[in-house]
Design a protein around this motif. Sequence first.
Motif, PDB file in Angstrom:
ATOM      1  N   ALA A 217      34.832  46.870  36.481  1.00 28.26           N
ATOM      2  CA  ALA A 217      35.654  46.083  35.561  1.00 28.26           C
ATOM      3  C   ALA A 217      35.991  44.724  36.163  1.00 28.26           C
ATOM      4  N   SER A 218      36.242  44.705  37.478  1.00 25.73           N
ATOM      5  CA  SER A 218      36.553  43.438  38.151  1.00 25.73           C
ATOM      6  C   SER A 218      35.363  42.499  38.145  1.00 25.73           C
ATOM      7  N   LEU A 219      34.159  43.041  38.319  1.00 29.80           N
ATOM      8  CA  LEU A 219      32.956  42.214  38.237  1.00 29.80           C
ATOM      9  C   LEU A 219      32.870  41.528  36.877  1.00 29.80           C
ATOM     10  N   ILE A 220      33.156  42.283  35.835  1.00 35.90           N
ATOM     11  CA  ILE A 220      33.084  41.745  34.476  1.00 35.90           C
ATOM     12  C   ILE A 220      34.169  40.706  34.239  1.00 35.90           C
ATOM     13  N   ASN A 221      35.334  40.925  34.800  1.00 30.72           N
ATOM     14  CA  ASN A 221      36.509  40.106  34.511  1.00 30.72           C
ATOM     15  C   ASN A 221      36.641  38.874  35.403  1.00 30.72           C
ATOM     16  N   ASP A 222      36.115  38.948  36.633  1.00 24.06           N
ATOM     17  CA  ASP A 222      36.359  37.927  37.651  1.00 24.06           C
ATOM     18  C   ASP A 222      35.094  37.105  37.874  1.00 24.06           C
ATOM     19  N   LYS A 223      35.103  35.833  37.477  1.00 20.30           N
ATOM     20  CA  LYS A 223      33.931  34.980  37.600  1.00 20.30           C
ATOM     21  C   LYS A 223      33.504  34.805  39.056  1.00 20.30           C
ATOM     22  N   ASN A 224      34.468  34.667  39.953  1.00 17.56           N
ATOM     23  CA  ASN A 224      34.140  34.463  41.364  1.00 17.56           C
ATOM     24  C   ASN A 224      33.511  35.715  41.970  1.00 17.56           C
ATOM     25  N   LEU A 225      34.042  36.882  41.625  1.00 17.51           N
ATOM     26  CA  LEU A 225      33.473  38.130  42.126  1.00 17.51           C
ATOM     27  C   LEU A 225      32.064  38.322  41.584  1.00 17.51           C
ATOM     28  N   TRP A 226      31.881  37.995  40.302  1.00 20.25           N
ATOM     29  CA  TRP A 226      30.551  38.095  39.717  1.00 20.25           C
ATOM     30  C   TRP A 226      29.565  37.172  40.436  1.00 20.25           C
ATOM     31  N   SER A 227      29.987  35.966  40.699  1.00 19.27           N
ATOM     32  CA  SER A 227      29.123  35.010  41.387  1.00 19.27           C
ATOM     33  C   SER A 227      28.731  35.514  42.772  1.00 19.27           C
ATOM     34  N   THR A 228      29.639  36.227  43.428  1.00 24.15           N
ATOM     35  CA  THR A 228      29.372  36.751  44.767  1.00 24.15           C
ATOM     36  C   THR A 228      28.265  37.798  44.758  1.00 24.15           C
ATOM     37  N   TRP A 229      28.270  38.663  43.731  1.00 23.53           N
ATOM     38  CA  TRP A 229      27.376  39.830  43.737  1.00 23.53           C
ATOM     39  C   TRP A 229      26.268  39.780  42.693  1.00 23.53           C
ATOM     40  N   LYS A 230      26.172  38.728  41.934  1.00 22.16           N
ATOM     41  CA  LYS A 230      25.152  38.617  40.884  1.00 22.16           C
ATOM     42  C   LYS A 230      23.756  38.791  41.473  1.00 22.16           C
ATOM     43  N   GLY A 231      22.945  39.638  40.823  1.00 25.90           N
ATOM     44  CA  GLY A 231      21.581  39.852  41.275  1.00 25.90           C
ATOM     45  C   GLY A 231      21.455  40.694  42.527  1.00 25.90           C
ATOM     46  N   GLN A 232      22.532  41.418  42.877  1.00 31.26           N
ATOM     47  CA  GLN A 232      22.533  42.239  44.077  1.00 31.26           C
ATOM     48  C   GLN A 232      22.861  43.695  43.727  1.00 31.26           C
ATOM     49  N   MET A 233      22.810  44.556  44.754  1.00 29.08           N
ATOM     50  CA  MET A 233      23.069  45.977  44.582  1.00 29.08           C
ATOM     51  C   MET A 233      24.155  46.429  45.563  1.00 29.08           C
ATOM     52  N   PRO A 234      25.391  45.956  45.375  1.00 26.32           N
ATOM     53  CA  PRO A 234      26.459  46.261  46.337  1.00 26.32           C
ATOM     54  C   PRO A 234      26.765  47.755  46.418  1.00 26.32           C
ATOM     55  N   VAL A 235      27.161  48.165  47.618  1.00 29.95           N
ATOM     56  CA  VAL A 235      27.547  49.548  47.903  1.00 29.95           C
ATOM     57  C   VAL A 235      29.063  49.603  48.033  1.00 29.95           C
ATOM     58  N   ILE A 236      29.674  50.639  47.445  1.00 38.58           N
ATOM     59  CA  ILE A 236      31.121  50.761  47.476  1.00 38.58           C
ATOM     60  C   ILE A 236      31.540  52.064  48.144  1.00 38.58           C
ATOM     61  N   TYR A 237      32.501  51.924  49.087  1.00 37.94           N
ATOM     62  CA  TYR A 237      33.122  53.069  49.756  1.00 37.94           C
ATOM     63  C   TYR A 237      34.629  52.940  49.642  1.00 37.94           C
ATOM     64  N   SER A 238      35.311  54.059  49.528  1.00 40.73           N
ATOM     65  CA  SER A 238      36.757  54.022  49.675  1.00 40.73           C
ATOM     66  C   SER A 238      37.096  53.724  51.124  1.00 40.73           C
ATOM     67  N   SER A 239      38.199  53.010  51.354  1.00 41.72           N
ATOM     68  CA  SER A 239      38.544  52.578  52.708  1.00 41.72           C
ATOM     69  C   SER A 239      39.131  53.683  53.563  1.00 41.72           C
ATOM     70  N   SER A 240      39.724  54.691  52.949  1.00 42.89           N
ATOM     71  CA  SER A 240      40.434  55.731  53.698  1.00 42.89           C
ATOM     72  C   SER A 240      39.488  56.806  54.219  1.00 42.89           C
ATOM     73  N   GLN A 241      38.506  56.375  55.022  1.00 47.57           N
ATOM     74  CA  GLN A 241      37.586  57.327  55.645  1.00 47.57           C
ATOM     75  C   GLN A 241      37.098  56.732  56.952  1.00 47.57           C
ATOM     76  N   GLU A 242      36.725  57.587  57.835  1.00 49.35           N
ATOM     77  CA  GLU A 242      36.215  57.148  59.143  1.00 49.35           C
ATOM     78  C   GLU A 242      34.725  56.854  59.016  1.00 49.35           C
ATOM     79  N   ASN A 243      34.307  55.758  59.632  1.00 45.10           N
ATOM     80  CA  ASN A 243      32.881  55.429  59.637  1.00 45.10           C
ATOM     81  C   ASN A 243      32.172  56.142  60.769  1.00 45.10           C
TER      82      ASN A 243
END
Length: 243
Positions: A217-243
């Motif tokens: 939803a943020s990608l759709i709503n936020d022009k700057n965020l869209w510009s950052t990730w346009k044409g890419q395949m970003p990976v998303i993880y929740s932060s509350s986990q150990e790497n």
Amino acid sequence: MTVLVVGASGATGRQLVAQLLLQQHSVKVVVRSPHKLPESWKNKDNLHIITASILDLTDSELQNLVSNCHAVASCLGHNLTFKGMYGQPRKLVTDATKRLCNAIKASRLQKPTKFVLMNTTGNSNRDIHEPISLAQKCVIVLLRLLLPPHVDNGKAADYLRTQIGQNNRAVEWVTVRPDGLINEDQVSAYEIFPSPTRSAIFNAGKVSRINVAHFMASLINDKNLWSTWKGQMPVIYSSSQEN
């Protein structure tokens, strides 16, 4: 902004629609079984529910559906049943992605339409170097042989990457790759990376469906965020986990 969501009756799709409604967008959803939707949605003035199977719509119906949409989001997937994984339509995600993009192109809109595809970390972005171990490659080959939905997800992402590409005048796209999906009630901190930071097979991370929905939803709503990730395949993880 008007947004079309397909796969809205699924666990992540429902969360995405909820996020878009919170942002006060006008939302269209295409669902085969409207009884699966929250009862409260039926009283929303900014929500239009279309009862249909997305692949059963004609080309002209699809073109009419997307003609006033600023964004299209796909949370389509296969049910985790024998029929859902091995029955028809085997190319649900790929065929829907192709037909929706063709409908967008046929509409000849003045500005590009955003297309957000929910996918999986099991699929690589072959536009960039994403090294994986030999063992993981072997498992992925087996998954492609044994699980048609995995092939379907990969082909849908490849279509956007290779056929729509980076400079299409009608469609701009982002393919969101969550790792192991879990259910949580609230949006929490999450991190976005260009590529997986851990093995999707042997050391999978976790991310809540509501976090995936929030990012889409943020990608759709936020022009700057869209510009950052346009044409890419970003990976998303929740932060509350150990790497």
